[in-house]
Design a protein around this motif. Structure first.
Motif, PDB file in Angstrom:
ATOM      1  N   GLY A  65      -4.865 -10.173 -20.143  1.00 44.95           N
ATOM      2  CA  GLY A  65      -3.989 -10.302 -18.941  1.00 44.95           C
ATOM      3  C   GLY A  65      -2.815 -11.069 -19.369  1.00 44.95           C
ATOM      4  N   PHE A  66      -2.532 -11.441 -20.422  1.00 47.31           N
ATOM      5  CA  PHE A  66      -1.286 -12.286 -20.616  1.00 47.31           C
ATOM      6  C   PHE A  66      -0.705 -11.851 -21.717  1.00 47.31           C
ATOM      7  CE2 PHE A  66      -4.022 -15.064 -17.943  1.00 47.31           C
ATOM      8  CZ  PHE A  66      -3.072 -15.722 -17.293  1.00 47.31           C
ATOM      9  N   LEU A  67       0.525 -12.201 -21.895  1.00 45.00           N
ATOM     10  CA  LEU A  67       1.402 -11.945 -23.027  1.00 45.00           C
ATOM     11  C   LEU A  67       2.020 -13.108 -23.490  1.00 45.00           C
ATOM     12  CD1 LEU A  67       3.361  -8.621 -22.760  1.00 45.00           C
ATOM     13  CD2 LEU A  67       1.580  -8.786 -24.100  1.00 45.00           C
ATOM     14  N   GLU A  68       2.147 -13.512 -24.793  1.00 49.83           N
ATOM     15  CA  GLU A  68       2.326 -14.699 -25.324  1.00 49.83           C
ATOM     16  C   GLU A  68       4.101 -14.838 -25.530  1.00 49.83           C
ATOM     17  OE1 GLU A  68       2.317 -17.648 -29.198  1.00 49.83           O
ATOM     18  OE2 GLU A  68       1.555 -15.672 -29.564  1.00 49.83           O
ATOM     19  N   GLY A  69       4.494 -15.799 -24.583  1.00 49.78           N
ATOM     20  CA  GLY A  69       5.790 -16.034 -24.622  1.00 49.78           C
ATOM     21  C   GLY A  69       6.716 -16.600 -25.788  1.00 49.78           C
TER      22      GLY A  69
END
Length: 414
Positions: free
Chosen positions: A369-373
């Motif tokens: 549910g996240f993408l790496e910034g």
């Protein structure tokens, strides 16, 4: 006198190269998964003005005197450290710690050799886990590159049977098969009524070797179960008559799932069948680990390659899941027993190269549910931009002053 000019020209060149690196970092300040770079300067060549001496019985030693000729770019380093994480869709994945997702086109799987660890380097590495199942049933990233992992080939005692072949992750197929259900008639008696159900047809790595009575089942390349398996469906698609010629049969449809999710602890990809609403494990994500993460090579589009400088590429599974699933080496079916001289042996245990062993990820975890910034610090980049600009200006000033002195020298004749 012109030495100062040439030294400053070298300084201008190196500062421009550093400015290019800073500009690229700033340009990607909002790029998911971007890893910043830094420029390290080194001083350039020197000429000997006077040599040094260790001294004598009469006089002391003297240090060497040298004149330098500018600077050069010593290295442009990649910083693979993690920074921030941005909320995304449920299928998005992000790694915390070292490691990469493995992607590549569908043909790369054919080049992966279980006896050659270097063949794993044909895969592409990425930190951007924007995954979705596409219309052809493959799990792909945002650029349409299939994601690699390990597929489920069946169920045994309620547990998934997983192949150790590293392949693109894809949905299994399903087949509509006849069955019966029990209902009550008007008199309250139980009767069997014709019904149907959908059965999942997993890919298989079992192939037949030999002909006739000598045929035996062995492990081979993983293939999709495309044709019907139930006798009632093994018919000619054009005539409807029973046949064993699979070329005349209609292909099975891809299974349809709802609420597909990826488990952050094991990398298991699970969907609920639209017929029966039962959970089906499709496969498991593979994670790549390289000896030197900062030594990978950029190939664009947030992709990297494990080339010279990065060391070896190893395949891992999240949470050490490979032990529970009983898979130890990538594409182990390719390995065979060997004699002491390295030639194939007729019997004995297969020899598995250490470089193809499937490892755990250790401290590397996954978030869903996240993408790496990006790990770009904008304040740091602007500070570096200012110092680079001042350094460039100072070098131009040296050239201007040198030019002025040369002009005075030329004018001495007047």
């Amino acid at each position: 006198m012109t030495g100062s000019m040439y030294a400053s020209i070298a300084g201008l060149r190196t500062h421009m190269q550093k400015l290019s690196v800073i500009g690229n970092n700033v340009a990607n300040v909002n790029t998911e998964g971007y890893k910043k770079q830094r420029t390290v300067f080194r001083d350039s060549v020197y000429s000997m003005y006077t040599s040094g001496s260790n001294g004598t019985e009469v006089i002391g030693g003297i240090n060497p005197s040298q004149i330098g000729y500018g600077s050069r770019v010593g290295s442009i380093d990649l910083n693979m450290s993690s920074s921030s994480y941005n909320p995304g869709s449920p299928m998005d994945c992000a790694l915390t710690g070292d490691g990469f997702f493995l992607v590549g086109d569908k043909e790369v799987a054919k080049s992966i050799d279980g006896t050659d660890p270097n063949s794993l380097k044909s895969l592409t590495l990425t930190r951007v886990g924007d995954f979705q199942f596409k219309a052809d049933g493959y799990l792909c990233d945002g650029n349409g590159n299939p994601v690699y992992g390990f597929l489920v080939t069946g169920m045994e005692d309620g547990k998934p049977v997983v192949s150790d072949q590293l392949v693109p992750i894809r949905k299994p197929r399903w087949e509509k098969v006849p069955t019966t259900k029990i209902e009550e008639d008007d008199d309250g008696n139980e009767i069997a009524v014709p019904d149907y159900k959908y059965e999942i047809r997993y890919p298989t790595d079992i192939v037949k070797e030999g002909e006739g009575d000598d045929a035996k089942a062995v492990v081979g390349p993983l293939t999709d179960t495309v044709k019907p398996q139930d006798k009632s469906n093994r018919v000619d698609a054009s005539t409807g008559e029973a046949t064993e010629d699979e070329s005349k049969m209609k292909d099975l449809d891809l299974a349809e799932f709802s609420s597909i999710s990826i488990d952050k602890g094991s990398g298991a990809i699970t969907g609920y069948s639209r017929e029966g609403n039962e959970p089906v494990i499709i496969g498991y994500l593979a994670i790549g680990s390289v000896s030197n993460p900062n030594g990978v090579t950029h190939v664009g589009d947030s992709y990297y390659q494990c080339q010279e400088g990065a060391g070896d590429l190893r395949v891992c599974m999240l949470g050490g899941k490979q032990k529970e699933l009983g898979i130890t080496n990538v594409n182990s079916y390719m390995c065979q027993a060997l004699n002491e001289d390295g030639t194939p042996a007729e019997d004995g245990n297969p020899v598995y190269p250490a470089g193809t062993a499937i490892l755990g990820t250790g401290g590397t975890k996954m978030m869903t549910g996240f993408l790496e910034g990006p790990n770009v610090d904008l304040a740091e980049e602007i500070s570096a931009l200012i110092t680079t600009q001042r350094g460039y200006q100072a070098n131009t000033r040296i050239i201007t002053v040198t030019d002025s002195m040369l002009e005075e020298l030329v004018n001495m004749k007047r």
